[in-house]
Structures are given as C-alpha cells and as structure tokens.
Design a protein around this motif. Structure first.
Motif, PDB file in Angstrom:
ATOM      1  N   GLY A   1       0.817  -1.199   0.000  1.00 38.59           N
ATOM      2  CA  GLY A   1       0.000   0.000   0.000  1.00 38.59           C
ATOM      3  C   GLY A   1       0.851   1.248   0.000  1.00 38.59           C
ATOM      4  O   GLY A   1       2.064   1.206   0.127  1.00 38.59           O
ATOM      5  N   ASP A   2       0.185   2.384  -0.163  1.00 34.30           N
ATOM      6  CA  ASP A   2       0.881   3.664  -0.161  1.00 34.30           C
ATOM      7  C   ASP A   2       1.288   4.070   1.249  1.00 34.30           C
ATOM      8  O   ASP A   2       0.530   3.855   2.201  1.00 34.30           O
ATOM      9  N   SER A   3       2.477   4.686   1.352  1.00 32.18           N
ATOM     10  CA  SER A   3       2.885   5.240   2.633  1.00 32.18           C
ATOM     11  C   SER A   3       3.845   6.394   2.414  1.00 32.18           C
ATOM     12  O   SER A   3       4.530   6.461   1.394  1.00 32.18           O
ATOM     13  N   VAL A   4       3.870   7.285   3.386  1.00 32.24           N
ATOM     14  CA  VAL A   4       4.742   8.448   3.352  1.00 32.24           C
ATOM     15  C   VAL A   4       5.510   8.512   4.661  1.00 32.24           C
ATOM     16  O   VAL A   4       4.915   8.351   5.729  1.00 32.24           O
ATOM     17  N   THR A   5       6.812   8.755   4.573  1.00 34.10           N
ATOM     18  CA  THR A   5       7.653   8.840   5.762  1.00 34.10           C
ATOM     19  C   THR A   5       8.263  10.227   5.880  1.00 34.10           C
ATOM     20  O   THR A   5       8.912  10.709   4.955  1.00 34.10           O
ATOM     21  N   GLN A   6       8.030  10.863   7.000  1.00 32.87           N
ATOM     22  CA  GLN A   6       8.679  12.129   7.334  1.00 32.87           C
ATOM     23  C   GLN A   6       9.482  11.873   8.598  1.00 32.87           C
ATOM     24  O   GLN A   6       8.933  11.477   9.614  1.00 32.87           O
ATOM     25  N   THR A   7      10.776  12.101   8.533  1.00 30.49           N
ATOM     26  CA  THR A   7      11.647  11.702   9.633  1.00 30.49           C
ATOM     27  C   THR A   7      11.754  12.745  10.740  1.00 30.49           C
ATOM     28  O   THR A   7      12.020  12.410  11.881  1.00 30.49           O
ATOM     29  N   GLU A   8      11.579  14.030  10.403  1.00 25.91           N
ATOM     30  CA  GLU A   8      11.727  15.050  11.447  1.00 25.91           C
ATOM     31  C   GLU A   8      10.383  15.333  12.092  1.00 25.91           C
ATOM     32  O   GLU A   8       9.436  15.704  11.386  1.00 25.91           O
ATOM     33  N   GLY A   9      10.308  15.170  13.396  1.00 30.13           N
ATOM     34  CA  GLY A   9       9.072  15.531  14.065  1.00 30.13           C
ATOM     35  C   GLY A   9       9.048  17.014  14.395  1.00 30.13           C
ATOM     36  O   GLY A   9       8.065  17.702  14.130  1.00 30.13           O
ATOM     37  N   LEU A  10      10.151  17.476  14.969  1.00 28.64           N
ATOM     38  CA  LEU A  10      10.252  18.880  15.372  1.00 28.64           C
ATOM     39  C   LEU A  10      11.509  19.476  14.746  1.00 28.64           C
ATOM     40  O   LEU A  10      12.574  18.879  14.822  1.00 28.64           O
ATOM     41  N   VAL A  11      11.364  20.642  14.129  1.00 31.85           N
ATOM     42  CA  VAL A  11      12.501  21.345  13.554  1.00 31.85           C
ATOM     43  C   VAL A  11      12.483  22.775  14.068  1.00 31.85           C
ATOM     44  O   VAL A  11      11.477  23.480  13.905  1.00 31.85           O
ATOM     45  N   THR A  12      13.582  23.178  14.685  1.00 36.53           N
ATOM     46  CA  THR A  12      13.695  24.547  15.195  1.00 36.53           C
ATOM     47  C   THR A  12      14.847  25.237  14.485  1.00 36.53           C
ATOM     48  O   THR A  12      15.955  24.704  14.442  1.00 36.53           O
ATOM     49  N   LEU A  13      14.550  26.396  13.893  1.00 36.36           N
ATOM     50  CA  LEU A  13      15.537  27.138  13.121  1.00 36.36           C
ATOM     51  C   LEU A  13      15.552  28.597  13.529  1.00 36.36           C
ATOM     52  O   LEU A  13      14.547  29.124  14.004  1.00 36.36           O
ATOM     53  N   THR A  14      16.672  29.225  13.260  1.00 31.70           N
ATOM     54  CA  THR A  14      16.754  30.669  13.402  1.00 31.70           C
ATOM     55  C   THR A  14      16.389  31.307  12.071  1.00 31.70           C
ATOM     56  O   THR A  14      16.755  30.793  11.005  1.00 31.70           O
ATOM     57  N   GLU A  15      15.672  32.415  12.143  1.00 28.71           N
ATOM     58  CA  GLU A  15      15.273  33.165  10.950  1.00 28.71           C
ATOM     59  C   GLU A  15      16.480  33.396  10.037  1.00 28.71           C
ATOM     60  O   GLU A  15      17.574  33.735  10.503  1.00 28.71           O
ATOM     61  N   GLY A  16      16.280  33.147   8.732  1.00 25.18           N
ATOM     62  CA  GLY A  16      17.341  33.374   7.763  1.00 25.18           C
ATOM     63  C   GLY A  16      18.114  32.129   7.373  1.00 25.18           C
ATOM     64  O   GLY A  16      18.793  32.113   6.340  1.00 25.18           O
ATOM     65  N   LEU A  17      17.990  31.074   8.188  1.00 27.09           N
ATOM     66  CA  LEU A  17      18.676  29.827   7.854  1.00 27.09           C
ATOM     67  C   LEU A  17      17.840  29.012   6.869  1.00 27.09           C
ATOM     68  O   LEU A  17      16.624  29.185   6.775  1.00 27.09           O
ATOM     69  N   PRO A  18      18.495  28.099   6.135  1.00 29.05           N
ATOM     70  CA  PRO A  18      17.734  27.294   5.167  1.00 29.05           C
ATOM     71  C   PRO A  18      16.870  26.240   5.843  1.00 29.05           C
ATOM     72  O   PRO A  18      17.188  25.750   6.924  1.00 29.05           O
ATOM     73  N   VAL A  19      15.781  25.901   5.138  1.00 23.64           N
ATOM     74  CA  VAL A  19      14.845  24.891   5.608  1.00 23.64           C
ATOM     75  C   VAL A  19      14.941  23.671   4.691  1.00 23.64           C
ATOM     76  O   VAL A  19      14.997  23.807   3.460  1.00 23.64           O
ATOM     77  N   MET A  20      15.005  22.487   5.303  1.00 23.55           N
ATOM     78  CA  MET A  20      14.854  21.256   4.528  1.00 23.55           C
ATOM     79  C   MET A  20      14.059  20.257   5.344  1.00 23.55           C
ATOM     80  O   MET A  20      14.462  19.897   6.450  1.00 23.55           O
ATOM     81  N   LEU A  21      12.945  19.825   4.815  1.00 24.78           N
ATOM     82  CA  LEU A  21      12.105  18.815   5.462  1.00 24.78           C
ATOM     83  C   LEU A  21      12.045  17.603   4.536  1.00 24.78           C
ATOM     84  O   LEU A  21      11.735  17.734   3.356  1.00 24.78           O
ATOM     85  N   ASN A  22      12.351  16.447   5.100  1.00 23.43           N
ATOM     86  CA  ASN A  22      12.468  15.245   4.290  1.00 23.43           C
ATOM     87  C   ASN A  22      11.134  14.529   4.092  1.00 23.43           C
ATOM     88  O   ASN A  22      10.283  14.515   4.992  1.00 23.43           O
ATOM     89  N   CYS A  23      10.985  13.933   2.920  1.00 22.06           N
ATOM     90  CA  CYS A  23       9.808  13.136   2.614  1.00 22.06           C
ATOM     91  C   CYS A  23      10.200  12.020   1.666  1.00 22.06           C
ATOM     92  O   CYS A  23      10.764  12.284   0.595  1.00 22.06           O
ATOM     93  N   THR A  24       9.967  10.786   2.070  1.00 19.66           N
ATOM     94  CA  THR A  24      10.120   9.643   1.175  1.00 19.66           C
ATOM     95  C   THR A  24       8.807   8.885   1.152  1.00 19.66           C
ATOM     96  O   THR A  24       7.986   9.009   2.056  1.00 19.66           O
ATOM     97  N   TYR A  25       8.622   8.091   0.100  1.00 18.83           N
ATOM     98  CA  TYR A  25       7.319   7.460  -0.050  1.00 18.83           C
ATOM     99  C   TYR A  25       7.451   6.068  -0.652  1.00 18.83           C
ATOM    100  O   TYR A  25       8.490   5.719  -1.239  1.00 18.83           O
ATOM    101  N   GLN A  26       6.389   5.309  -0.476  1.00 15.03           N
ATOM    102  CA  GLN A  26       6.223   4.029  -1.163  1.00 15.03           C
ATOM    103  C   GLN A  26       4.878   4.065  -1.876  1.00 15.03           C
ATOM    104  O   GLN A  26       3.867   4.450  -1.272  1.00 15.03           O
ATOM    105  N   SER A  27       4.882   3.685  -3.137  1.00 20.00           N
ATOM    106  CA  SER A  27       3.641   3.690  -3.910  1.00 20.00           C
ATOM    107  C   SER A  27       3.692   2.597  -4.961  1.00 20.00           C
ATOM    108  O   SER A  27       4.689   2.443  -5.649  1.00 20.00           O
ATOM    109  N   THR A  28       2.616   1.868  -5.071  1.00 21.05           N
ATOM    110  CA  THR A  28       2.535   0.797  -6.056  1.00 21.05           C
ATOM    111  C   THR A  28       2.398   1.365  -7.463  1.00 21.05           C
ATOM    112  O   THR A  28       2.952   0.828  -8.417  1.00 21.05           O
ATOM    113  N   TYR A  29       1.658   2.478  -7.566  1.00 22.70           N
ATOM    114  CA  TYR A  29       1.380   3.072  -8.864  1.00 22.70           C
ATOM    115  C   TYR A  29       2.096   4.420  -8.963  1.00 22.70           C
ATOM    116  O   TYR A  29       2.715   4.879  -8.023  1.00 22.70           O
TER     117      TYR A  29
END
Lengths: 114, 115
Positions: A1-29
């Motif tokens: 079946g379909d599933s989505v994985t996000q590894t970061e639960g909480l992300v704390t950054l200082t204004e002006g720094l870059p943002v990266m949030l991870n997402c991987t997935y499994q899908s049959t189609y």
C-alpha cells in the motif's frame, strides 16, 4: 500500500537559515506528491504538488523536486521566515483510479525563531 | 469563493455519548473526504464520497461511526458511542473532481475531546 515517511518531528531554526524537510514514499502506482502546510488553529492548505520526475515546483519561496529514482520529495527554502512556523505534511495520491485519496505523513513541526 | 465549512468547532463528551459533525464543501466540488487527525499525527482518511456514493469507508470503525452525504452536497459524520481513543480533530475536505492530481481543500476541523 501507499505510505509516506517524514523523519523530522520537530525542527527549530533561526530566521534566515535554510529549511529542509524530508519526505520519502512508497507507492505501487505512479504517484502525485503534495506538501500541505497547517498554521496554528487553521486548516491544512496546499503548498506544492508534483507528478513529473525531476521537475521543481515553487510557491512562497518553497520548492520540492520529485525524484522517482529515490522515492523522495523533500521540501526546501533558502531562508526561513518567522511566518513559516507551522506544521508541514507530505502526502501522496496514486493513479489507480481511487481519486484524490491522500495518504499523509506524520508531519514536521517547524518553529522559526528570531 | 467560500471555503469548506465545518461545525461545531469544538466538542467535549463523556464516553458513551453520541456526537455529529457537519460539513459544507465548496460549491461544485463533487468529492468529499473525512479525515481523523489525532494529536501530533497526520490526517488519516476515514471515508470519502463521490457525489452521494461512498467510495471507500474501509477505515471507518463501522460499529460506531457512520457518514452520509444524501444529496451529494453537505455531509454528516456521526459517532454513536464515543470512546477516549476517538479524541482527535475531524477534518472535512473537498475536491473539484475525481483525479489523483486534484487539490484537497480542508475545513478548519472539529476538535473532539472524549473524557
């Protein structure tokens, strides 16, 4: 079946720094990938979506590239703003004829501080 | 264009009580979804409709939950005998038509607490 994985639960950054949030997935189609953003006490709203491999949609300074070879759709922004503080959900729907039936990841809570 | 409207915004129940949630989708949207969002988790699909027809209710706890969309517009989600584990935000969403590429438009949700 379909599933989505996000590894970061909480992300704390200082204004002006870059943002990266991870997402991987499994899908049959062949999947459509989405990022939804939910600000405090508001409804989730679409931020980005993609179906095309290696294409990079952008919105409000955020971008994400769908890489089918690695089953990833990471969200990025070059410079975080205070107003980016919110919950971010990666989601997918596939093309097996079940409509826009989204499967969501667990979400990442982004907090941007001055 | 008006967004997706849900009511009530909040509900507090004792275990065993019943509750109904109401959703008015965006006008012209033929597909309507109900999601359950437990605290600190992503939304999880309960049931969805195309017009008045249920397309998938496999994740709906059928012994206590029911959902209808009788005229293909507004929808009601009902919990017959609430349990503490039902504590969550219930989100309604709609989309313009059937395709997998469609954007879902969400309402603000109903936050349910079962004591």
């Amino acid at each position: 079946g379909d599933s989505v994985t996000q590894t970061e639960g909480l992300v704390t950054l200082t204004e002006g720094l870059p943002v990266m949030l991870n997402c991987t997935y499994q899908s049959t189609y062949s999947p459509f990938l989405f990022w939804y953003v939910q600000h405090l006490n508001e409804a989730p709203k679409l931020l980005l979506k993609s179906f095309t491999d290696n294409k990079r949609p952008e919105h409000q300074g955020f971008h994400a590239t769908l890489h089918k070879s690695s089953s990833s759709f990471h969200l990025q922004k070059s410079s975080a703003q205070l107003s980016d503080s919110a919950l971010y959900y990666c989601a997918l729907s596939d093309q097996q004829g079940t409509g826009s039936k989204l499967s969501f990841g667990k979400g990442a809570k982004l907090t941007v501080s001055p | 264009e008006a967004g997706v409207t849900q009511s009530p915004r909040y509900a507090v129940l004792q275990e065993g009580q019943a509750v109904s949630f109401w959703c008015d989708p965006i006008s012209g949207h033929d597909t309507l979804y109900w999601y359950q969002q437990p605290r600190d988790q992503g939304p999880q699909l309960l049931v969805y409709f195309r017009d008045e027809a249920v397309i998938d209710n496999s994740q709906l706890p059928s012994d206590r939950f029911s959902a209808v969309r009788p005229k293909g517009t507004n929808s009601t989600l009902k919990i017959q005998s609430a349990k503490q584990g039902d504590t969550a935000t219930y989100l309604c969403a709609s989309s313009r038509d059937w395709g997998a590429q469609n954007t879902l438009y969400f309402g603000a949700g109903t936050r349910l607490s079962v004591l």
